[in-house]
Design a protein around this motif. Structure first.
Motif, PDB file in Angstrom:
ATOM      1  N   GLY A 169       0.808  -1.315  -0.059  1.00  0.00           N
ATOM      2  CA  GLY A 169      -0.047  -0.035   0.161  1.00  0.00           C
ATOM      3  C   GLY A 169       0.700   1.252   0.128  1.00  0.00           C
ATOM      4  N   SER A 170       0.644   2.198   0.834  1.00  0.00           N
ATOM      5  CA  SER A 170       1.005   3.485   0.801  1.00  0.00           C
ATOM      6  C   SER A 170       1.735   3.728   2.158  1.00  0.00           C
ATOM      7  CB  SER A 170      -0.033   4.587   0.705  1.00  0.00           C
ATOM      8  OG  SER A 170      -0.862   4.488   1.538  1.00  0.00           O
ATOM      9  N   ILE A 171       2.183   2.706   2.986  1.00  0.00           N
ATOM     10  CA  ILE A 171       2.681   2.954   4.262  1.00  0.00           C
ATOM     11  C   ILE A 171       3.685   3.773   4.143  1.00  0.00           C
ATOM     12  CG2 ILE A 171       3.654   1.409   6.048  1.00  0.00           C
ATOM     13  CD1 ILE A 171       2.063  -0.689   5.441  1.00  0.00           C
ATOM     14  N   THR A 172       3.861   4.592   4.956  1.00  0.00           N
ATOM     15  CA  THR A 172       5.130   5.668   4.991  1.00  0.00           C
ATOM     16  C   THR A 172       6.398   4.785   5.654  1.00  0.00           C
ATOM     17  OG1 THR A 172       3.777   7.584   5.155  1.00  0.00           O
ATOM     18  CG2 THR A 172       6.126   7.838   5.762  1.00  0.00           C
ATOM     19  N   GLY A 173       6.362   4.182   6.524  1.00  0.00           N
ATOM     20  CA  GLY A 173       7.464   3.568   7.256  1.00  0.00           C
ATOM     21  C   GLY A 173       7.206   3.173   8.503  1.00  0.00           C
ATOM     22  N   GLU A 174       7.610   1.759   8.811  1.00  0.00           N
ATOM     23  CA  GLU A 174       7.562   1.218  10.332  1.00  0.00           C
ATOM     24  C   GLU A 174       8.814   0.390  10.436  1.00  0.00           C
ATOM     25  OE1 GLU A 174       4.796  -1.697  12.657  1.00  0.00           O
ATOM     26  OE2 GLU A 174       3.740  -0.140  11.405  1.00  0.00           O
ATOM     27  N   HIS A 175       9.411   0.406  11.614  1.00  0.00           N
ATOM     28  CA  HIS A 175      10.436  -0.427  11.927  1.00  0.00           C
ATOM     29  C   HIS A 175      10.280  -0.666  13.373  1.00  0.00           C
ATOM     30  CE1 HIS A 175      12.191   2.228   8.740  1.00  0.00           C
ATOM     31  NE2 HIS A 175      12.918   1.275   8.536  1.00  0.00           N
ATOM     32  N   GLU A 176      10.435  -2.092  13.348  1.00  0.00           N
ATOM     33  CA  GLU A 176      10.225  -3.015  14.696  1.00  0.00           C
ATOM     34  C   GLU A 176      11.491  -3.594  15.097  1.00  0.00           C
ATOM     35  OE1 GLU A 176       6.586  -4.958  16.555  1.00  0.00           O
ATOM     36  OE2 GLU A 176       7.826  -6.674  15.805  1.00  0.00           O
ATOM     37  N   VAL A 177      12.075  -3.521  16.259  1.00  0.00           N
ATOM     38  CA  VAL A 177      13.187  -4.522  16.844  1.00  0.00           C
ATOM     39  C   VAL A 177      12.389  -5.287  17.923  1.00  0.00           C
ATOM     40  CG1 VAL A 177      15.356  -4.743  17.711  1.00  0.00           C
ATOM     41  CG2 VAL A 177      14.811  -2.863  16.005  1.00  0.00           C
ATOM     42  N   LEU A 178      12.426  -6.759  17.630  1.00  0.00           N
ATOM     43  CA  LEU A 178      12.135  -7.570  18.843  1.00  0.00           C
ATOM     44  C   LEU A 178      13.260  -8.508  19.324  1.00  0.00           C
ATOM     45  CD1 LEU A 178       9.965  -9.491  20.177  1.00  0.00           C
ATOM     46  CD2 LEU A 178      10.284 -10.973  18.044  1.00  0.00           C
ATOM     47  N   LEU A 179      13.403  -8.157  20.933  1.00  0.00           N
ATOM     48  CA  LEU A 179      14.306  -9.039  21.439  1.00  0.00           C
ATOM     49  C   LEU A 179      13.554 -10.015  22.488  1.00  0.00           C
ATOM     50  CD1 LEU A 179      15.380  -5.585  21.671  1.00  0.00           C
ATOM     51  CD2 LEU A 179      17.566  -6.961  22.234  1.00  0.00           C
ATOM     52  N   ALA A 180      13.756 -11.429  22.216  1.00  0.00           N
ATOM     53  CA  ALA A 180      13.123 -12.168  22.960  1.00  0.00           C
ATOM     54  C   ALA A 180      13.974 -13.140  23.692  1.00  0.00           C
ATOM     55  CB  ALA A 180      12.156 -12.866  22.034  1.00  0.00           C
ATOM     56  N   GLY A 181      13.984 -13.697  24.810  1.00  0.00           N
ATOM     57  CA  GLY A 181      14.538 -14.630  25.581  1.00  0.00           C
ATOM     58  C   GLY A 181      13.989 -14.663  27.075  1.00  0.00           C
ATOM     59  N   ASN A 182      14.446 -15.764  27.835  1.00  0.00           N
ATOM     60  CA  ASN A 182      14.124 -15.774  29.226  1.00  0.00           C
ATOM     61  C   ASN A 182      12.608 -15.393  29.488  1.00  0.00           C
ATOM     62  OD1 ASN A 182      14.949 -16.060  31.865  1.00  0.00           O
ATOM     63  ND2 ASN A 182      14.974 -13.928  32.476  1.00  0.00           N
ATOM     64  N   HIS A 183      11.709 -16.079  28.647  1.00  0.00           N
ATOM     65  CA  HIS A 183      10.498 -15.880  28.679  1.00  0.00           C
ATOM     66  C   HIS A 183       9.750 -14.664  28.692  1.00  0.00           C
ATOM     67  CE1 HIS A 183      10.706 -20.462  29.515  1.00  0.00           C
ATOM     68  NE2 HIS A 183      11.552 -20.003  30.296  1.00  0.00           N
ATOM     69  N   GLU A 184      10.449 -13.844  28.105  1.00  0.00           N
ATOM     70  CA  GLU A 184      10.002 -12.361  27.988  1.00  0.00           C
ATOM     71  C   GLU A 184      10.261 -11.854  26.547  1.00  0.00           C
ATOM     72  OE1 GLU A 184      11.802  -9.772  30.871  1.00  0.00           O
ATOM     73  OE2 GLU A 184      13.935 -10.405  30.305  1.00  0.00           O
ATOM     74  N   GLU A 185       9.911 -10.690  26.177  1.00  0.00           N
ATOM     75  CA  GLU A 185      10.108 -10.057  25.192  1.00  0.00           C
ATOM     76  C   GLU A 185       9.926  -8.579  25.177  1.00  0.00           C
ATOM     77  OE1 GLU A 185       6.114  -9.936  22.476  1.00  0.00           O
ATOM     78  OE2 GLU A 185       6.961 -11.854  22.506  1.00  0.00           O
ATOM     79  N   VAL A 186      11.016  -7.968  24.489  1.00  0.00           N
ATOM     80  CA  VAL A 186      10.840  -6.450  24.197  1.00  0.00           C
ATOM     81  C   VAL A 186      10.752  -5.910  22.967  1.00  0.00           C
ATOM     82  CG1 VAL A 186      12.278  -4.409  24.749  1.00  0.00           C
ATOM     83  CG2 VAL A 186      12.471  -6.227  26.408  1.00  0.00           C
ATOM     84  N   ARG A 187       9.749  -5.199  22.630  1.00  0.00           N
ATOM     85  CA  ARG A 187       9.694  -4.716  21.181  1.00  0.00           C
ATOM     86  C   ARG A 187       9.773  -3.152  20.929  1.00  0.00           C
ATOM     87  NH1 ARG A 187       6.220  -8.187  18.234  1.00  0.00           N
ATOM     88  NH2 ARG A 187       5.742 -10.104  19.272  1.00  0.00           N
ATOM     89  N   LEU A 188      10.620  -2.705  20.386  1.00  0.00           N
ATOM     90  CA  LEU A 188      10.844  -1.341  20.019  1.00  0.00           C
ATOM     91  C   LEU A 188      10.577  -0.946  18.596  1.00  0.00           C
ATOM     92  CD1 LEU A 188      14.727  -1.471  21.495  1.00  0.00           C
ATOM     93  CD2 LEU A 188      12.737  -0.546  22.678  1.00  0.00           C
TER      94      LEU A 188
END
Length: 279
Positions: A204-223
């Motif tokens: 489509g016309s999506i301007t821009g999106e960036h995601e960094v996923l860090l996962a481990g130790n039964h948890e996750e961080v999304r930036l």
């Protein structure tokens, strides 16, 4: 006095965004705008009250109009050509074009020997903050799996995006074990230790999106950073042009301009506090 700009690729999406943003600011003015698809000068299109002239006239326009900086969001081949012309004229260049090969990068370095050149994969201040956060998170979470996903409009040519590459370089710098980039997965593809997944989506016309996923130790961080309008990048490029104009020849980064702006803000705040304490 404001900074006079030359804008290339003026009929493109980002070129239009730069012209729109410039029209609302008092610290910049557009000396001229060019595009490869502009017609002859007498038939040049009028875009937001700025005549769009043929890119083949760039050398002459640089000499006649004497801008302080050139802002370029075009393609690698044309960008190299435009920046070289600006450098020959002693004009600073702000480059938001991505997808350069080694030869293109070398050409930009050579231009930077004659005039200041600031190249960035992304001019969003939020992306600058995202990269800093990624650097900290990766260092604080050793051993966590890392996946980088970027999404852009269906006309974007390079993949992964320049911003995603910057993020990947940040991850690799923060991990001494030199992780391997894996672009997408298909079939039997269990995750190997130390790899970094890279995924590019175009829709489509999506301007821009960036995601960094860090996962481990039964948890996750999304930036995540999401740009809702190209004006974000245009404003950042104009900020960079204002900061870059008049500087010595050399290669500069958007982080230099952002840091300088932050320091200036801190100094103003400190001055205000001192003034307030005296009253």
């Amino acid at each position: 006095m404001g900074v006079d700009l030359a804008v290339t690729g003026a009929t493109g999406r980002m070129g239009r965004a730069v012209l729109d943003a410039a029209s609302d600011r008092e610290d910049v003015s557009v000396a001229f705008a060019v595009a490869r698809d502009a017609s002859d000068r007498e038939d040049a299109r009028d875009l937001d009250a700025v005549p769009v002239e043929p890119a083949r006239d760039l050398d002459r326009l640089l000499a006649e109009r004497d801008p302080d900086a050139l802002v370029d969001f075009t393609g690698p081949a044309s960008s190299v050509e435009y920046v070289a012309a600006a450098a020959e004229a002693g004009v600073a260049s702000v480059v938001g074009t991505t997808g350069f090969d080694d030869e293109g990068e070398q050409a930009l370095r050579e231009s930077a020997e004659r005039a200041p050149v600031l190249k960035a994969a992304n001019f969003g201040r939020g992306v600058h903050a995202l990269v800093s956060a990624v650097e900290s998170a990766v260092a604080d979470l050793p051993g966590y799996d890392v996946e980088v996903t970027e999404t852009h409009h269906n006309r974007k040519r390079d993949a992964p995006s320049g911003t995603a590459k910057t993020i990947l370089e940040t991850v690799e710098d923060a991990r001494p074990d030199d992780p391997e980039r894996v672009h997408g997965r298909e079939g039997e593809a269990p995750r190997a230790a130390g790899e970094v997944g890279v995924h590019a989506r175009r829709a489509g016309s999506i301007t821009g999106e960036h995601e960094v996923l860090l996962a481990g130790n039964h948890e996750e961080v999304r930036l995540t950073h999401r740009a809702e309008d190209r004006g974000v990048f245009a404003e950042g490029a104009l900020d960079a042009a204002v900061w870059l104009a008049g500087r010595d020849p050399g290669r500069y980064e958007f982080a230099d301009a952002v840091s300088a702006d932050a320091e200036a803000t801190d100094e103003r705040d400190a001055t205000d506090e001192r003034g307030g304490s005296d009253r």
